[in-house]
Each structure stands twice: as structure tokens, then as C-alpha cells.
Design a protein around this motif. Structure first.
Motif, mmCIF file in Angstrom:
data_model
loop_
_atom_site.group_PDB
_atom_site.id
_atom_site.type_symbol
_atom_site.label_atom_id
_atom_site.label_comp_id
_atom_site.label_asym_id
_atom_site.label_seq_id
_atom_site.Cartn_x
_atom_site.Cartn_y
_atom_site.Cartn_z
ATOM 1 N N PRO A 8 -4.479 4.973 -0.353
ATOM 2 C CA PRO A 8 -5.914 4.834 -0.092
ATOM 3 C C PRO A 8 -6.807 5.078 -1.312
ATOM 4 N N PHE A 9 -6.336 5.855 -2.290
ATOM 5 C CA PHE A 9 -7.154 6.143 -3.472
ATOM 6 C C PHE A 9 -6.667 5.392 -4.707
ATOM 7 N N ALA A 10 -5.965 4.299 -4.529
ATOM 8 C CA ALA A 10 -5.413 3.557 -5.663
ATOM 9 C C ALA A 10 -6.522 3.083 -6.599
ATOM 10 N N PRO A 11 -6.376 3.344 -7.892
ATOM 11 C CA PRO A 11 -7.364 2.830 -8.843
ATOM 12 C C PRO A 11 -7.191 1.322 -9.039
ATOM 13 N N GLN A 12 -8.164 0.717 -9.651
ATOM 14 C CA GLN A 12 -8.109 -0.717 -9.905
ATOM 15 C C GLN A 12 -6.833 -1.067 -10.670
ATOM 16 N N GLY A 13 -6.173 -2.135 -10.257
ATOM 17 C CA GLY A 13 -4.946 -2.575 -10.907
ATOM 18 C C GLY A 13 -3.681 -2.004 -10.274
ATOM 19 N N TRP A 14 -3.830 -1.050 -9.389
ATOM 20 C CA TRP A 14 -2.684 -0.456 -8.691
ATOM 21 C C TRP A 14 -2.674 -0.987 -7.264
ATOM 22 N N PRO A 15 -1.498 -1.122 -6.664
ATOM 23 C CA PRO A 15 -1.448 -1.632 -5.291
ATOM 24 C C PRO A 15 -2.048 -0.643 -4.301
ATOM 25 N N GLU A 16 -2.717 -1.175 -3.295
ATOM 26 C CA GLU A 16 -3.262 -0.348 -2.222
ATOM 27 C C GLU A 16 -2.316 -0.303 -1.029
ATOM 28 N N ARG A 17 -1.484 -1.339 -0.897
ATOM 29 C CA ARG A 17 -0.601 -1.432 0.270
ATOM 30 C C ARG A 17 0.651 -2.232 -0.096
ATOM 31 N N LEU A 18 1.786 -1.679 0.241
ATOM 32 C CA LEU A 18 3.062 -2.364 0.061
ATOM 33 C C LEU A 18 3.678 -2.537 1.440
ATOM 34 N N GLU A 19 4.032 -3.763 1.771
ATOM 35 C CA GLU A 19 4.583 -4.045 3.091
ATOM 36 C C GLU A 19 6.037 -4.458 2.982
ATOM 37 N N GLY A 20 6.911 -3.708 3.640
ATOM 38 C CA GLY A 20 8.330 -4.013 3.679
ATOM 39 C C GLY A 20 9.138 -3.239 2.659
ATOM 40 N N ARG A 21 10.383 -2.972 3.023
ATOM 41 C CA ARG A 21 11.287 -2.190 2.163
ATOM 42 C C ARG A 21 11.450 -2.833 0.792
ATOM 43 N N GLN A 22 11.539 -4.177 0.730
ATOM 44 C CA GLN A 22 11.746 -4.838 -0.556
ATOM 45 C C GLN A 22 10.561 -4.637 -1.493
ATOM 46 N N ALA A 23 9.343 -4.731 -0.979
ATOM 47 C CA ALA A 23 8.150 -4.505 -1.808
ATOM 48 C C ALA A 23 8.115 -3.067 -2.320
ATOM 49 N N ILE A 24 8.525 -2.131 -1.482
ATOM 50 C CA ILE A 24 8.565 -0.716 -1.884
ATOM 51 C C ILE A 24 9.637 -0.514 -2.950
ATOM 52 N N ALA A 25 10.790 -1.160 -2.775
ATOM 53 C CA ALA A 25 11.861 -1.075 -3.773
ATOM 54 C C ALA A 25 11.407 -1.634 -5.113
ATOM 55 N N LYS A 40 16.890 11.023 -9.014
ATOM 56 C CA LYS A 40 16.559 9.697 -9.552
ATOM 57 C C LYS A 40 17.331 8.594 -8.820
ATOM 58 N N ASP A 41 17.618 8.837 -7.560
ATOM 59 C CA ASP A 41 18.315 7.876 -6.715
ATOM 60 C C ASP A 41 17.280 7.044 -5.951
ATOM 61 N N ILE A 42 16.654 6.119 -6.671
ATOM 62 C CA ILE A 42 15.610 5.289 -6.069
ATOM 63 C C ILE A 42 16.195 4.394 -4.972
ATOM 64 N N PRO A 43 17.359 3.755 -5.168
ATOM 65 C CA PRO A 43 17.919 2.967 -4.065
ATOM 66 C C PRO A 43 18.162 3.811 -2.807
ATOM 67 N N GLY A 44 18.630 5.032 -2.975
ATOM 68 C CA GLY A 44 18.840 5.924 -1.832
ATOM 69 C C GLY A 44 17.539 6.260 -1.138
ATOM 70 N N TRP A 45 16.487 6.495 -1.927
ATOM 71 C CA TRP A 45 15.166 6.784 -1.359
ATOM 72 C C TRP A 45 14.636 5.576 -0.595
ATOM 73 N N VAL A 46 14.800 4.409 -1.169
ATOM 74 C CA VAL A 46 14.334 3.186 -0.508
ATOM 75 C C VAL A 46 15.104 2.958 0.793
ATOM 76 N N ASP A 47 16.376 3.339 0.830
ATOM 77 C CA ASP A 47 17.176 3.174 2.047
ATOM 78 C C ASP A 47 16.662 4.020 3.211
ATOM 79 N N LEU A 48 15.806 4.987 2.948
ATOM 80 C CA LEU A 48 15.226 5.803 4.018
ATOM 81 C C LEU A 48 14.137 5.044 4.781
ATOM 82 N N TRP A 49 13.744 3.904 4.256
ATOM 83 C CA TRP A 49 12.630 3.134 4.819
ATOM 84 C C TRP A 49 13.086 2.138 5.869
ATOM 85 N N ASP A 50 12.254 1.938 6.856
ATOM 86 C CA ASP A 50 12.425 0.856 7.817
ATOM 87 C C ASP A 50 12.211 -0.466 7.080
ATOM 88 N N GLU A 51 12.883 -1.508 7.510
ATOM 89 C CA GLU A 51 12.753 -2.832 6.882
ATOM 90 C C GLU A 51 11.288 -3.276 6.790
#
Length: 140
Positions: free
Chosen positions: A39-56, A21-32
Motif C-alpha cells: 500500500p505504501f509503494a513508492p513510484q516505480g515499485w509495484p503496488e500489487r502482485l497477483e499470483g505465485r509466479q508474479a511473486i516469484a 535465502k531460500d526464495i523458492p521455498g518461501w514462494v512455495d508457501l503461497w497459494d497459486e
């Protein structure tokens, strides 16, 4: 000088962080500038997140909704593209709100450059979020 982890090593390390449950640690694995796509996101869910901050921001409350216990089936396939792997896996645990079982299969295409995740296309099953307690998008 430390040699960066391979894509497979980094991915497995990321799974351990999610189980801890170390979400900050997992996010740190990402490039900025990393990109996470659904690709299969249902309505109301994001299809694309751009950047480490959006993923966090997206992942911040994940452990409050899904309590992961294990990834019992993880198969990592190398590709002919350097740093890109295809992962077939299964995550199991429970949905926190309802205390009901969580069992999801995934296929992901992941690219790692210079020891950071730059691209992650997550082909998860959108039918699974129809279970009560599975929707954590926008939750606080």
C-alpha cells in the motif's frame, strides 16, 4: 494426514526461509492465486502482485540486494478473521551493493487458507529504499 500450519506457524517458517535465502521455498508457501500488496509503494515499485509466479519473479533477486541476518522483533497478533494475522516486525542485515546496514520495520496483514498464503499486505517504509543499493525492483 498432516494438519496445515497455522497462519503464525507458516509466517515464522517463511521468515526462516528468507534468512536461509531460500526464495523458492518461501514462494512455495503461497497459494497459486495469492496476492502481495504494498500500500505504501513508492513510484516505480509495484503496488500489487497477483499470483505465485508474479511473486516469484519479484522476489527472485532479493538476496542479491538485501542480505537478511535476523528478524529480532516479531510480534504476531491474531484477529477475529480465521486465518488472518497482523505482524509487527523488524528485519536487519546489510545492503549487498554498498555493504551498509539494513534495518526495516514492517507491519503486515497476512491471510492463510489451507496452509498457503492467499493475501499479504506489506506496510513497509518506502523511505528505506532511498538508500543506495536498496532498489532491487527489476534488477537482474
Amino acid at each position: 494426514m498432516t494438519v496445515p500450519m497455522t497462519a503464525a506457524e507458516l509466517y515464522r517458517h517463511g521468515l526462516r526461509l528468507l534468512l536461509e535465502k531460500d526464495i523458492p521455498g518461501w514462494v512455495d508457501l503461497w497459494d497459486e492465486d495469492g496476492v502481495l500488496e504494498f500500500p505504501f509503494a513508492p513510484q516505480g515499485w509495484p503496488e500489487r502482485l497477483e499470483g505465485r509466479q508474479a511473486i516469484a519473479d519479484y522476489m527472485r533477486h532479493y538476496p542479491d540486494h538485501v542480505d537478511l541476518h535476523d528478524f529480532p522483533d516479531v510480534n504476531i497478533h491474531r484477529t477475529t478473521v480465521p486465518g488472518t494475522i497482523v505482524v509487527e516486525m523488524r528485519g536487519v542485515g546489510r545492503l549487498v551493493k554498498t555493504d551498509s546496514p539494513f534495518d526495516m520495520t514492517y507491519i503486515a496483514v497476512v491471510t492463510v487458507e489451507d496452509g498457503r498464503i492467499t493475501s499479504y499486505r506489506d506496510y513497509w517504509n518506502p523511505l528505506a529504499v532511498q538508500q543506495p543499493g536498496a532498489d532491487f525492483v527489476g534488477a537482474n
